[in-house]
Design a protein around this motif. Structure first.
Motif, PDB file in Angstrom:
ATOM      1  N   ALA A 286      25.488  37.753  14.137  1.00 21.98           N
ATOM      2  CA  ALA A 286      24.043  37.786  13.921  1.00 21.98           C
ATOM      3  C   ALA A 286      23.290  37.696  15.240  1.00 21.98           C
ATOM      4  O   ALA A 286      22.268  38.381  15.444  1.00 21.98           O
ATOM      5  N   MET A 287      23.785  36.865  16.157  1.00 22.06           N
ATOM      6  CA  MET A 287      23.120  36.727  17.449  1.00 22.06           C
ATOM      7  C   MET A 287      23.259  37.993  18.281  1.00 22.06           C
ATOM      8  O   MET A 287      22.306  38.403  18.965  1.00 22.06           O
ATOM      9  N   MET A 288      24.411  38.635  18.230  1.00 23.71           N
ATOM     10  CA  MET A 288      24.582  39.879  18.971  1.00 23.71           C
ATOM     11  C   MET A 288      23.656  40.959  18.425  1.00 23.71           C
ATOM     12  O   MET A 288      23.110  41.771  19.186  1.00 23.71           O
TER      13      MET A 288
ATOM     14  N   TYR B 166      20.255  40.183  19.816  1.00 24.76           N
ATOM     15  CA  TYR B 166      20.169  40.618  21.224  1.00 24.76           C
ATOM     16  C   TYR B 166      19.930  42.124  21.301  1.00 24.76           C
ATOM     17  O   TYR B 166      19.147  42.610  22.129  1.00 24.76           O
ATOM     18  N   LYS B 167      20.633  42.878  20.445  1.00 28.81           N
ATOM     19  CA  LYS B 167      20.522  44.325  20.476  1.00 28.81           C
ATOM     20  C   LYS B 167      19.131  44.777  20.051  1.00 28.81           C
ATOM     21  O   LYS B 167      18.538  45.678  20.668  1.00 28.81           O
ATOM     22  N   GLU B 168      18.611  44.167  18.997  1.00 32.80           N
ATOM     23  CA  GLU B 168      17.292  44.542  18.500  1.00 32.80           C
ATOM     24  C   GLU B 168      16.193  44.223  19.504  1.00 32.80           C
ATOM     25  O   GLU B 168      15.237  44.983  19.671  1.00 32.80           O
ATOM     26  N   GLU B 169      16.316  43.080  20.168  1.00 28.44           N
ATOM     27  CA  GLU B 169      15.287  42.652  21.112  1.00 28.44           C
ATOM     28  C   GLU B 169      15.542  43.131  22.541  1.00 28.44           C
ATOM     29  O   GLU B 169      14.775  42.820  23.449  1.00 28.44           O
ATOM     30  N   LYS B 170      16.650  43.874  22.730  1.00 31.67           N
ATOM     31  CA  LYS B 170      17.028  44.398  24.055  1.00 31.67           C
ATOM     32  C   LYS B 170      17.137  43.278  25.092  1.00 31.67           C
ATOM     33  O   LYS B 170      16.528  43.311  26.159  1.00 31.67           O
TER      34      LYS B 170
END
Length: 601
Positions: free
Chosen positions: A434-436, A439-443
């Protein structure tokens, strides 16, 4: 509090491991290396008191045989330097950079001192002695001679006694002329000149006064009876070195010749060869148009010794004709602008490789040139390091800004991260996924906090190389107690920086500047949110302490650079975080470290 207690236990264990490593491995290894060197020197000293001879027989000593001299001019006992110098007539050397003399026996360079360099930072300490006669304990010499045949007669070699034409000393404006006529009537006229620094030019005119053609070959050798006593360092080559025409750069360690006796790179045309130390070197430059064979050797007979030599192809001189042979000999300090100047003015291929810039020379050498530019302007290499750091920070500014902005955005995501932790509970796999995704969504780069440290590594290595290998850094002062930027900080926390009257073990020499560096590194890492991953969090906690102990033994100039770079990074990061409207975590992290609950933001 339990979590903090675990941190302190981990820190204590890391210190214990470092201390144990130093006492159980590093110190015994240094003692073993030192004992081995002392044993070798003792064996050499014992051999010199026996009746054993050297490799040079009478014929090779006079240069009449076909073998290149490998002996030490029949030296079988060690003498004081003064006694050895008094054994032969000499031509005095006196230039702005050099003092010493040339022995008329063999026209040998075996007495050379460097006027501008002292043994310690104390300007009243003795100047550096580079070359000494073969009969001394630290014998080290260079010579140029010839190998002939019975038809040629006796040719100049180690035992040849030359005659000086006129009188006077060798200076940068007054060359000297030596002559020798052999048993066949061949006249050798040698002119030796020297510049204001460290380069000698040896020009021989050979006049064949016989009624038959003669053939002979020139040789040059640099021979020393000892090697450095300090343990070798992997970032620096000491030993044999040469750029041999198309064969390229050759760096041969002393141990290689001790194991193999002789290393023979092959025949080359153009180039140079010699023996290099950390700050000093000797180098022979043969005529660049004539092919020559090279050797790097270790001789065990008589007094053990190391020798770099070359032998050119034969030259033939018709009856009544002359031939000129010009060799160059370098003996001095490896000052960067001087070495670079010789490469250009004498057209010596890759002569600048005498200074060990390493594989990343394209980064290391410009780093020195930038520092040297600031040094010439401000007159202090410490200040030059500080300004160079600012320039490097400027070059990396766009990339660093991007990383610091990413860290600021990561701080903004803290509430969402807390929600994910509450949602997934002890399901670590689901939490990580979920954290990864977050990170991907928020760049966001979760390792953004590591990048500012990682970016320093190549700069740090280049600076380390510059400070360690360049003689310009040797005995270069900063301010206060730092009188040698190339040496570690001489103070220690464990005797209150000299206030208590006792010495501390080497592993506990944690000086003022290493402590400053450790504190700035600690503060820089506490500017960021604590990484959610326990392993990363532990690394962030340990790293400043480990680096403090590790860098304490490094040159002070490096530690000053790292502390100053950390300070600039803290300022830069604080400005960027403020611009992004992100709270600076430094004070909350410090409170949390000591068990105080930070106020909610």
């Amino acid at each position: 509090m339990e979590k903090n207690r675990n941190y302190f236990v981990a820190i204590a264990l890391s210190v214990l491991i470092l201390v144990a490593w130093q006492f159980l491995y590093v110190n015994p290894k240094l003692e073993k290396d030192r004992a081995a060197l002392e044993a070798q020197q003792a064996a050499q000293s014992q051999q010199t008191t026996t009746s054993g001879g050297t490799a040079a027989t009478t014929t090779t000593a006079t240069g009449t045989s076909g073998a290149l001299p490998g002996g030490a001019a029949q030296a079988t006992t060690t003498e004081t330097r003064e006694a050895a110098l008094a054994k032969s007539a000499r031509v005095e050397i006196d230039t702005p950079s050099l003092s010493g003399s040339i022995s008329l026996t063999g026209a040998r360079f075996d007495d050379l001192k460097l006027k501008e360099f002292h043994e310690t930072v104390d300007k009243t300490s003795p100047i550096i002695t580079l070359l000494s006669p073969a009969e001394t304990e630290h014998g080290y010499f260079a010579e140029v001679g010839y190998v002939g045949s019975d038809a040629t007669g006796t040719v100049p070699g180690p035992q040849t006694v030359w005659t000086q034409d006129g009188a006077g000393k060798l200076t940068q404006t007054t060359p000297v002329k030596l002559t020798f006529t052999n048993d066949k009537g061949v006249l050798f006229t040698r002119t030796i000149s020297v510049d204001e620094h460290y380069m000698f030019t040896i020009t021989d005119s050979i006049e064949n006064r016989t009624d038959a053609a003669i053939a002979l070959s020139a040789y040059g050798r640099a021979t020393r009876f000892f090697k450095p006593t300090d343990p070798s360092v992997y970032v620096l080559h000491e030993g044999f070195i040469g750029v041999l025409g198309d064969l390229g750069l050759h760096e041969v360690k002393y141990k290689e010749t001790e194991d193999d006796t002789t290393v023979t790179p092959g025949k080359a045309t153009g180039g140079w060869l010699g023996i290099t130390d950390k700050y000093w070197a000797t180098a022979l430059v043969p005529p660049q148009a004539t092919p020559y064979e090279t050797r790097f050797s270790y001789f065990k007979d008589g007094r053990p010794r190391y020798q770099a030599d070359y032998r050119q192809d034969d030259i033939t001189i018709a009856p009544g004709q002359k031939a000129d042979v010009k060799n160059l000999f370098f003996g001095g300090a490896k000052e960067v602008p001087i070495i670079d100047g010789y490469k250009t003015s004498y057209a010596i291929p890759h002569f600048d490789l005498m200074i060990d810039w390493g594989w990343f020379w394209f980064f290391t050498k410009p780093m020195f040139q930038l520092m040297d530019f600031f040094f010439r302007y401000f007159g202090n290499f410490g200040i030059a390091i500080l300004i160079t750091t600012i320039v490097v920070k400027g070059l990396f500014f766009p990339l660093a800004n991007k990383q610091y902005a990413s860290m600021a955005n990561m701080k903004k995501m803290q509430p969402k991260m807390e929600e994910l932790k509450a949602k997934h509970g002890d399901d670590r796999m689901a939490l990580q996924q979920a954290m990864m995704q977050l990170y991907k969504e928020e760049k966001i780069n979760p390792l953004a906090g590591c990048w500012p440290i990682l970016l320093q590594i190549p700069v740090f290595f280049a600076l380390y190389k510059v400070i360690y290998v360049t003689i310009e850094m040797r005995h270069a002062p900063f301010f206060g107690w730092i009188q040698d930027l190339s040496a570690p900080d001489p103070t220690s926390l464990f005797n209150l920086f000299g206030l208590l009257p006792y010495d501390v073990p080497h592993v506990l020499m944690i000086g003022v500047w290493p402590l400053i560096m450790g504190v700035t590194m600690f503060l820089q890492m506490r500017m960021n949110p604590t990484p959610p991953d326990p392993t990363q969090a532990m690394i962030f906690t340990w790293m400043p302490l480990v680096f403090t102990f590790m860098l304490a033994t490094f040159p002070a100039g490096l530690v000053i650079y790292w502390a100053w770079n950390n300070t600039l990074s803290i300022i830069q990061q604080a400005i960027i975080m403020k611009r992004h409207g992100v709270k600076i975590e430094l004070f909350d992290n410090l409170k949390g470290l000591f068990g105080k609950k930070p106020k909610p933001s």
